[in-house]
Design a protein around this motif. Structure first.
Motif, PDB file in Angstrom:
ATOM      1  N   ILE A  57       0.913  -1.257  -0.065  1.00  0.00           N
ATOM      2  CA  ILE A  57       0.106   0.090   0.093  1.00  0.00           C
ATOM      3  C   ILE A  57       0.871   1.179   0.236  1.00  0.00           C
ATOM      4  CG2 ILE A  57      -1.667   1.214   1.450  1.00  0.00           C
ATOM      5  CD1 ILE A  57      -2.977  -1.217   2.155  1.00  0.00           C
ATOM      6  N   PHE A  58       1.817   1.410   1.151  1.00  0.00           N
ATOM      7  CA  PHE A  58       2.576   2.473   1.052  1.00  0.00           C
ATOM      8  C   PHE A  58       3.624   2.679  -0.277  1.00  0.00           C
ATOM      9  CE2 PHE A  58       0.996   2.607   5.346  1.00  0.00           C
ATOM     10  CZ  PHE A  58       1.069   3.986   5.206  1.00  0.00           C
ATOM     11  N   LEU A  59       4.023   1.450  -1.011  1.00  0.00           N
ATOM     12  CA  LEU A  59       4.619   1.559  -2.066  1.00  0.00           C
ATOM     13  C   LEU A  59       3.975   2.097  -3.140  1.00  0.00           C
ATOM     14  CD1 LEU A  59       7.306   0.444  -3.730  1.00  0.00           C
ATOM     15  CD2 LEU A  59       5.879  -1.570  -4.130  1.00  0.00           C
ATOM     16  N   PHE A  60       2.578   1.909  -3.327  1.00  0.00           N
ATOM     17  CA  PHE A  60       1.809   2.563  -4.428  1.00  0.00           C
ATOM     18  C   PHE A  60       1.762   4.055  -3.921  1.00  0.00           C
ATOM     19  CE2 PHE A  60       0.068  -1.769  -5.565  1.00  0.00           C
ATOM     20  CZ  PHE A  60       0.726  -1.810  -6.657  1.00  0.00           C
ATOM     21  N   LEU A  61       1.597   4.209  -2.809  1.00  0.00           N
ATOM     22  CA  LEU A  61       1.400   5.589  -2.145  1.00  0.00           C
ATOM     23  C   LEU A  61       2.795   6.512  -2.530  1.00  0.00           C
ATOM     24  CD1 LEU A  61      -0.313   5.406   1.206  1.00  0.00           C
ATOM     25  CD2 LEU A  61      -1.302   6.564  -0.897  1.00  0.00           C
ATOM     26  N   TYR A  62       3.825   6.052  -2.466  1.00  0.00           N
ATOM     27  CA  TYR A  62       5.306   6.549  -2.275  1.00  0.00           C
ATOM     28  C   TYR A  62       5.923   6.643  -3.906  1.00  0.00           C
ATOM     29  CZ  TYR A  62       4.553   8.084   2.320  1.00  0.00           C
ATOM     30  OH  TYR A  62       3.985   8.721   3.532  1.00  0.00           O
ATOM     31  N   LYS A  63       5.352   5.520  -4.693  1.00  0.00           N
ATOM     32  CA  LYS A  63       6.296   5.638  -5.709  1.00  0.00           C
ATOM     33  C   LYS A  63       6.129   6.948  -6.781  1.00  0.00           C
ATOM     34  CE  LYS A  63       2.562   3.234  -8.798  1.00  0.00           C
ATOM     35  NZ  LYS A  63       2.267   2.104  -9.531  1.00  0.00           N
TER      36      LYS A  63
END
Length: 122
Positions: A57-63
């Motif tokens: 989830i945070f990977l998709f938010l911060y990519k």
């Protein structure tokens, strides 16, 4: 020496933020609020969520083309800021607060329930 400074900075950001948000959420849930059970479930969600799912989830938010960078680009901040140490620390702090918030909230919530039951018995 940088690791000590980073650990200190992380602690200064995470602990007060976590305590303040958890206390506010415990007060909100302890009041007569509509959808109280929904809020309790929502607050407890990070505990039952797999760490792998949280990281995705945070990977998709911060990519690079993620939600956070899109919001920053509308404000006028370029994508290169994602590699700045202060931005990275903010991202790490936000994940830590979100994941660990439930434990502090649970202590405040149960403490307030215990206080209210002991107070009403007298």
């Amino acid at each position: 020496m940088d690791s000590i400074v980073n650990t200190f900075y992380y602690s200064i950001l995470v602990v007060p933020t976590q305590l303040i948000i958890a206390l506010i959420l415990a007060v909100i849930v302890n009041d007569k609020v509509k959808f109280k059970d929904f809020f309790r479930t929502t607050y407890y969600l990070p505990t039952v969520t797999s760490p792998v799912a949280v990281s995705i989830i945070f990977l998709f938010l911060y990519k690079t083309d993620g939600l956070v960078n899109q919001i920053l680009s509308h404000i006028g901040i370029t994508h290169e800021t994602g590699s700045m140490p202060s931005f990275v620390m903010s991202a790490i702090v936000s994940v830590a607060v979100w994941v660990l918030l439930v434990f502090t909230w649970l202590h405040f919530y149960q403490g307030s329930l215990q206080f209210l039951t002991s107070f009403t018995k007298r």
